[in-house]
Design a protein around this motif. Structure first.
Motif, mmCIF file in Angstrom:
data_model
loop_
_atom_site.group_PDB
_atom_site.id
_atom_site.type_symbol
_atom_site.label_atom_id
_atom_site.label_comp_id
_atom_site.label_asym_id
_atom_site.label_seq_id
_atom_site.Cartn_x
_atom_site.Cartn_y
_atom_site.Cartn_z
ATOM 1 N N LEU A 129 15.384 -63.050 31.453
ATOM 2 C CA LEU A 129 15.065 -64.398 30.998
ATOM 3 C C LEU A 129 16.207 -64.996 30.183
ATOM 4 C CD1 LEU A 129 11.289 -63.954 30.092
ATOM 5 C CD2 LEU A 129 12.254 -65.169 32.059
ATOM 6 N N ALA A 130 16.856 -64.183 29.363
ATOM 7 C CA ALA A 130 17.999 -64.669 28.584
ATOM 8 C C ALA A 130 19.147 -65.062 29.511
ATOM 9 C CB ALA A 130 18.449 -63.601 27.591
ATOM 10 N N ARG A 131 19.430 -64.229 30.502
ATOM 11 C CA ARG A 131 20.498 -64.553 31.465
ATOM 12 C C ARG A 131 20.136 -65.784 32.274
ATOM 13 N NH1 ARG A 131 24.661 -66.312 32.939
ATOM 14 N NH2 ARG A 131 25.537 -65.772 34.949
ATOM 15 N N PHE A 132 18.863 -65.920 32.628
ATOM 16 C CA PHE A 132 18.433 -67.086 33.387
ATOM 17 C C PHE A 132 18.598 -68.362 32.568
ATOM 18 C CE2 PHE A 132 15.219 -69.978 35.262
ATOM 19 C CZ PHE A 132 15.797 -70.083 36.512
ATOM 20 N N HIS A 133 18.341 -68.267 31.275
ATOM 21 C CA HIS A 133 18.547 -69.417 30.396
ATOM 22 C C HIS A 133 20.005 -69.869 30.471
ATOM 23 C CE1 HIS A 133 17.973 -72.072 26.993
ATOM 24 N NE2 HIS A 133 19.034 -71.539 26.438
ATOM 25 N N GLU A 134 20.931 -68.924 30.492
ATOM 26 C CA GLU A 134 22.357 -69.239 30.615
ATOM 27 C C GLU A 134 22.650 -69.903 31.966
ATOM 28 O OE1 GLU A 134 24.308 -65.500 30.048
ATOM 29 O OE2 GLU A 134 23.668 -65.333 27.951
ATOM 30 N N LEU A 135 22.067 -69.366 33.034
ATOM 31 C CA LEU A 135 22.261 -69.960 34.364
ATOM 32 C C LEU A 135 21.741 -71.393 34.420
ATOM 33 C CD1 LEU A 135 21.336 -67.065 36.815
ATOM 34 C CD2 LEU A 135 23.559 -68.162 36.555
ATOM 35 N N CYS A 136 20.585 -71.612 33.823
ATOM 36 C CA CYS A 136 20.027 -72.966 33.802
ATOM 37 C C CYS A 136 20.979 -73.922 33.102
ATOM 38 C CB CYS A 136 18.663 -72.970 33.123
ATOM 39 S SG CYS A 136 17.349 -72.267 34.131
ATOM 40 N N ALA A 137 21.548 -73.481 32.002
ATOM 41 C CA ALA A 137 22.502 -74.322 31.270
ATOM 42 C C ALA A 137 23.707 -74.644 32.148
ATOM 43 C CB ALA A 137 22.927 -73.631 29.983
ATOM 44 N N GLU A 138 24.165 -73.666 32.925
ATOM 45 C CA GLU A 138 25.296 -73.899 33.832
ATOM 46 C C GLU A 138 24.951 -74.951 34.880
ATOM 47 O OE1 GLU A 138 26.603 -70.193 35.560
ATOM 48 O OE2 GLU A 138 26.713 -69.227 33.584
ATOM 49 N N TYR A 139 23.687 -74.995 35.319
ATOM 50 C CA TYR A 139 23.233 -75.965 36.314
ATOM 51 C C TYR A 139 22.777 -77.277 35.672
ATOM 52 C CZ TYR A 139 23.393 -72.639 40.177
ATOM 53 O OH TYR A 139 23.814 -71.760 41.140
ATOM 54 N N GLY A 140 22.836 -77.353 34.339
ATOM 55 C CA GLY A 140 22.402 -78.560 33.651
ATOM 56 C C GLY A 140 20.895 -78.722 33.615
ATOM 57 N N GLU A 141 20.181 -77.622 33.697
ATOM 58 C CA GLU A 141 18.711 -77.643 33.697
ATOM 59 C C GLU A 141 18.177 -76.985 32.435
ATOM 60 O OE1 GLU A 141 16.469 -78.913 35.792
ATOM 61 O OE2 GLU A 141 17.998 -79.663 37.162
ATOM 62 N N ASP A 142 17.100 -77.543 31.912
ATOM 63 C CA ASP A 142 16.389 -76.887 30.820
ATOM 64 C C ASP A 142 15.495 -75.817 31.413
ATOM 65 O OD1 ASP A 142 17.443 -78.597 28.862
ATOM 66 O OD2 ASP A 142 15.876 -80.082 29.222
ATOM 67 N N ARG A 143 15.560 -74.636 30.841
ATOM 68 C CA ARG A 143 14.666 -73.564 31.296
ATOM 69 C C ARG A 143 13.299 -73.804 30.692
ATOM 70 N NH1 ARG A 143 12.741 -68.992 28.979
ATOM 71 N NH2 ARG A 143 14.146 -69.259 27.222
ATOM 72 N N PRO A 144 12.261 -73.798 31.510
ATOM 73 C CA PRO A 144 10.931 -74.004 30.951
ATOM 74 C C PRO A 144 10.585 -72.865 29.989
ATOM 75 C CG PRO A 144 10.827 -73.668 33.338
ATOM 76 C CD PRO A 144 12.251 -73.591 32.942
ATOM 77 N N PRO A 145 9.936 -73.193 28.874
ATOM 78 C CA PRO A 145 9.575 -72.143 27.920
ATOM 79 C C PRO A 145 8.562 -71.159 28.486
ATOM 80 C CG PRO A 145 8.596 -74.237 27.282
ATOM 81 C CD PRO A 145 9.508 -74.513 28.442
ATOM 82 N N ASP A 146 7.857 -71.552 29.542
ATOM 83 C CA ASP A 146 6.833 -70.703 30.144
ATOM 84 C C ASP A 146 7.312 -70.087 31.456
ATOM 85 O OD1 ASP A 146 6.942 -73.110 31.465
ATOM 86 O OD2 ASP A 146 4.775 -73.348 31.639
ATOM 87 N N MET A 147 8.581 -69.709 31.514
ATOM 88 C CA MET A 147 9.162 -69.188 32.756
ATOM 89 C C MET A 147 8.432 -67.933 33.236
ATOM 90 S SD MET A 147 11.357 -69.964 34.966
ATOM 91 C CE MET A 147 11.758 -69.154 36.480
ATOM 92 N N ALA A 148 8.030 -67.078 32.322
ATOM 93 C CA ALA A 148 7.321 -65.855 32.733
ATOM 94 C C ALA A 148 6.016 -66.217 33.444
ATOM 95 C CB ALA A 148 7.050 -64.961 31.530
ATOM 96 N N ARG A 149 5.315 -67.253 32.979
ATOM 97 C CA ARG A 149 4.084 -67.692 33.628
ATOM 98 C C ARG A 149 4.392 -68.289 34.996
ATOM 99 N NH1 ARG A 149 1.696 -72.089 34.894
ATOM 100 N NH2 ARG A 149 3.138 -73.416 33.775
ATOM 101 N N LEU A 150 5.474 -69.068 35.086
ATOM 102 C CA LEU A 150 5.841 -69.643 36.372
ATOM 103 C C LEU A 150 6.137 -68.565 37.404
ATOM 104 C CD1 LEU A 150 8.168 -72.643 35.410
ATOM 105 C CD2 LEU A 150 5.839 -72.737 36.278
ATOM 106 N N LEU A 151 6.772 -67.484 36.969
ATOM 107 C CA LEU A 151 7.070 -66.378 37.883
ATOM 108 C C LEU A 151 5.790 -65.761 38.440
ATOM 109 C CD1 LEU A 151 9.980 -64.730 35.912
ATOM 110 C CD2 LEU A 151 10.152 -65.877 38.131
ATOM 111 N N GLN A 152 4.738 -65.760 37.654
ATOM 112 C CA GLN A 152 3.469 -65.224 38.139
ATOM 113 C C GLN A 152 2.732 -66.222 39.028
ATOM 114 O OE1 GLN A 152 1.461 -64.287 34.488
ATOM 115 N NE2 GLN A 152 2.527 -62.340 34.228
ATOM 116 N N HIS A 153 2.957 -67.506 38.773
ATOM 117 C CA HIS A 153 2.242 -68.556 39.505
ATOM 118 C C HIS A 153 2.828 -68.798 40.897
ATOM 119 C CE1 HIS A 153 -0.116 -72.096 40.248
ATOM 120 N NE2 HIS A 153 0.937 -72.884 40.279
#
Length: 94
Positions: free
Chosen positions: A69-93
């Protein structure tokens, strides 16, 4: 009724919105109601795309979930996207 106005160049990964006069001549309240519904659909598409990006990148690594999740936050920043705070829930959904 379909409304033209959403465009995408799939090879370049860019999109634009240019709504027709028939839409822009509607009342403000009606435009807001329609845009709210469109936004729900676009937000759901964005969430699916974020989950797919996660799975295509850090999801393939052997890192722990917090590290992923920390690395994904960095990737999102590289793409100019805000990482949703509920990313773990999105992965399950999705």
């Amino acid at each position: 009724m379909p409304v033209d106005g959403l465009f995408a160049d799939l090879s370049c990964g860019i999109g634009s919105v240019c709504l027709p006069d028939t839409f822009t001549q509607l009342s403000g309240a009606l435009q807001l109601a329609i845009v709210r519904d469109w936004r729900r659909g676009v937000d759901a598409a964005r969430n699916r795309a974020l989950v797919l990006l996660y799975r295509e990148t850090v999801g393939l690594t052997a890192l722990s979930l917090p590290a992923k999740l920390a690395r994904f936050h960095e990737l999102c920043a590289e793409y100019g996207e805000d990482r949703p705070p509920d990313m773990a829930r999105l992965l399950q959904h999705y």
